[in-house]
Design a protein around this motif. Sequence first.
Motif, PDB file in Angstrom:
ATOM      1  N   GLY A   1     -17.309 -10.862  29.884  1.00 28.20           N
ATOM      2  CA  GLY A   1     -16.195  -9.921  29.845  1.00 28.20           C
ATOM      3  C   GLY A   1     -16.568  -8.475  29.571  1.00 28.20           C
ATOM      4  N   ASN A   2     -17.845  -8.166  29.448  1.00 29.28           N
ATOM      5  CA  ASN A   2     -18.265  -6.786  29.189  1.00 29.28           C
ATOM      6  C   ASN A   2     -18.198  -5.902  30.436  1.00 29.28           C
ATOM      7  OD1 ASN A   2     -19.066  -6.713  26.339  1.00 29.28           O
ATOM      8  ND2 ASN A   2     -20.527  -8.263  26.970  1.00 29.28           N
ATOM      9  N   MET A   3     -18.208  -6.526  31.623  1.00 27.13           N
ATOM     10  CA  MET A   3     -18.148  -5.760  32.869  1.00 27.13           C
ATOM     11  C   MET A   3     -16.797  -5.055  32.965  1.00 27.13           C
ATOM     12  SD  MET A   3     -20.217  -5.245  35.309  1.00 27.13           S
ATOM     13  CE  MET A   3     -19.708  -3.775  36.144  1.00 27.13           C
ATOM     14  N   GLY A   4     -16.836  -3.766  33.253  1.00 29.44           N
ATOM     15  CA  GLY A   4     -15.606  -2.990  33.357  1.00 29.44           C
ATOM     16  C   GLY A   4     -15.135  -2.444  32.020  1.00 29.44           C
ATOM     17  N   GLY A   5     -15.780  -2.844  30.954  1.00 27.99           N
ATOM     18  CA  GLY A   5     -15.448  -2.341  29.620  1.00 27.99           C
ATOM     19  C   GLY A   5     -16.635  -1.574  29.073  1.00 27.99           C
ATOM     20  N   VAL A   6     -17.401  -2.232  28.220  1.00 28.78           N
ATOM     21  CA  VAL A   6     -18.601  -1.629  27.647  1.00 28.78           C
ATOM     22  C   VAL A   6     -19.616  -1.302  28.744  1.00 28.78           C
ATOM     23  CG1 VAL A   6     -20.508  -2.001  26.028  1.00 28.78           C
ATOM     24  CG2 VAL A   6     -18.252  -2.885  25.496  1.00 28.78           C
ATOM     25  N   LEU A   7     -19.666  -2.157  29.749  1.00 23.92           N
ATOM     26  CA  LEU A   7     -20.564  -1.955  30.884  1.00 23.92           C
ATOM     27  C   LEU A   7     -19.733  -1.464  32.058  1.00 23.92           C
ATOM     28  CD1 LEU A   7     -23.323  -2.192  32.211  1.00 23.92           C
ATOM     29  CD2 LEU A   7     -22.856  -4.617  32.586  1.00 23.92           C
ATOM     30  N   HIS A   8     -19.889  -0.203  32.402  1.00 24.22           N
ATOM     31  CA  HIS A   8     -19.047   0.425  33.424  1.00 24.22           C
ATOM     32  C   HIS A   8     -19.420  -0.002  34.838  1.00 24.22           C
ATOM     33  CE1 HIS A   8     -16.539   3.408  35.336  1.00 24.22           C
ATOM     34  NE2 HIS A   8     -17.590   3.832  36.012  1.00 24.22           N
ATOM     35  N   ALA A   9     -20.708   0.001  35.177  1.00 23.14           N
ATOM     36  CA  ALA A   9     -21.115  -0.301  36.551  1.00 23.14           C
ATOM     37  C   ALA A   9     -22.443  -1.043  36.563  1.00 23.14           C
ATOM     38  CB  ALA A   9     -21.249   0.992  37.357  1.00 23.14           C
ATOM     39  N   LEU A  10     -22.491  -2.087  37.405  1.00 21.25           N
ATOM     40  CA  LEU A  10     -23.722  -2.853  37.564  1.00 21.25           C
ATOM     41  C   LEU A  10     -23.889  -3.197  39.041  1.00 21.25           C
ATOM     42  CD1 LEU A  10     -26.092  -4.385  36.199  1.00 21.25           C
ATOM     43  CD2 LEU A  10     -24.596  -6.386  36.129  1.00 21.25           C
ATOM     44  N   ALA A  11     -24.874  -2.592  39.668  1.00 22.95           N
ATOM     45  CA  ALA A  11     -25.213  -2.900  41.054  1.00 22.95           C
ATOM     46  C   ALA A  11     -26.142  -4.109  41.041  1.00 22.95           C
ATOM     47  CB  ALA A  11     -25.903  -1.712  41.709  1.00 22.95           C
ATOM     48  N   LEU A  12     -25.736  -5.185  41.713  1.00 22.58           N
ATOM     49  CA  LEU A  12     -26.487  -6.429  41.662  1.00 22.58           C
ATOM     50  C   LEU A  12     -27.234  -6.742  42.946  1.00 22.58           C
ATOM     51  CD1 LEU A  12     -24.119  -9.048  39.989  1.00 22.58           C
ATOM     52  CD2 LEU A  12     -26.308  -8.238  39.149  1.00 22.58           C
ATOM     53  N   THR A  13     -28.457  -7.235  42.766  1.00 22.90           N
ATOM     54  CA  THR A  13     -29.210  -7.840  43.842  1.00 22.90           C
ATOM     55  C   THR A  13     -29.596  -9.222  43.310  1.00 22.90           C
ATOM     56  OG1 THR A  13     -30.100  -5.712  44.542  1.00 22.90           O
ATOM     57  CG2 THR A  13     -31.263  -7.685  45.288  1.00 22.90           C
ATOM     58  N   THR A  14     -29.184 -10.258  44.028  1.00 25.45           N
ATOM     59  CA  THR A  14     -29.474 -11.618  43.570  1.00 25.45           C
ATOM     60  C   THR A  14     -30.207 -12.386  44.670  1.00 25.45           C
ATOM     61  OG1 THR A  14     -27.293 -12.356  44.317  1.00 25.45           O
ATOM     62  CG2 THR A  14     -27.507 -11.770  41.983  1.00 25.45           C
ATOM     63  N   SER A  15     -31.057 -13.327  44.247  1.00 31.58           N
ATOM     64  CA  SER A  15     -31.758 -14.172  45.204  1.00 31.58           C
ATOM     65  C   SER A  15     -32.295 -15.406  44.494  1.00 31.58           C
ATOM     66  CB  SER A  15     -32.895 -13.414  45.871  1.00 31.58           C
ATOM     67  OG  SER A  15     -33.879 -13.066  44.923  1.00 31.58           O
ATOM     68  N   THR A  16     -32.758 -16.349  45.293  1.00 31.49           N
ATOM     69  CA  THR A  16     -33.418 -17.530  44.757  1.00 31.49           C
ATOM     70  C   THR A  16     -34.925 -17.297  44.785  1.00 31.49           C
ATOM     71  OG1 THR A  16     -33.447 -18.548  46.947  1.00 31.49           O
ATOM     72  CG2 THR A  16     -31.596 -19.111  45.522  1.00 31.49           C
ATOM     73  N   PRO A  17     -35.671 -18.051  43.980  1.00 30.20           N
ATOM     74  CA  PRO A  17     -37.130 -17.909  44.013  1.00 30.20           C
ATOM     75  C   PRO A  17     -37.680 -18.304  45.389  1.00 30.20           C
ATOM     76  CG  PRO A  17     -36.438 -19.216  42.120  1.00 30.20           C
ATOM     77  CD  PRO A  17     -35.235 -19.018  42.983  1.00 30.20           C
ATOM     78  N   GLU A  18     -38.766 -17.703  45.769  1.00 28.07           N
ATOM     79  CA  GLU A  18     -39.393 -18.021  47.066  1.00 28.07           C
ATOM     80  C   GLU A  18     -39.940 -19.419  47.062  1.00 28.07           C
ATOM     81  OE1 GLU A  18     -39.167 -15.979  49.685  1.00 28.07           O
ATOM     82  OE2 GLU A  18     -38.059 -14.660  48.374  1.00 28.07           O
TER      83      GLU A  18
END
Length: 77
Positions: free
Chosen positions: A60-77
């Motif tokens: 629940g910190n996203m949009g509150g204490v944490l204003h912006a988070l650009a995400l890059t997600t992937s699985t291990p090779e």
Amino acid sequence: MAMDAREIERLIKEALPDATVEIRDLAGDGDHYAATVVSSAFRGKTRVQQHQLVYGALKGNMGGVLHALALTTSTPE
């Protein structure tokens, strides 16, 4: 009050123990971060589902204490 990069990493690793997490402070203000998260938990999930897992880990910190988070997600090779 800004959120510390170490706290972001801790929360993600708590929810996704096998994750490799890299956090970058984009603006130097503690409010705008980019995160690269690699986890086997993402296997078989859409990009949206992967991001939802990460946002859920932030408790629940996203949009509150944490204003912006650009995400890059992937699985291990």
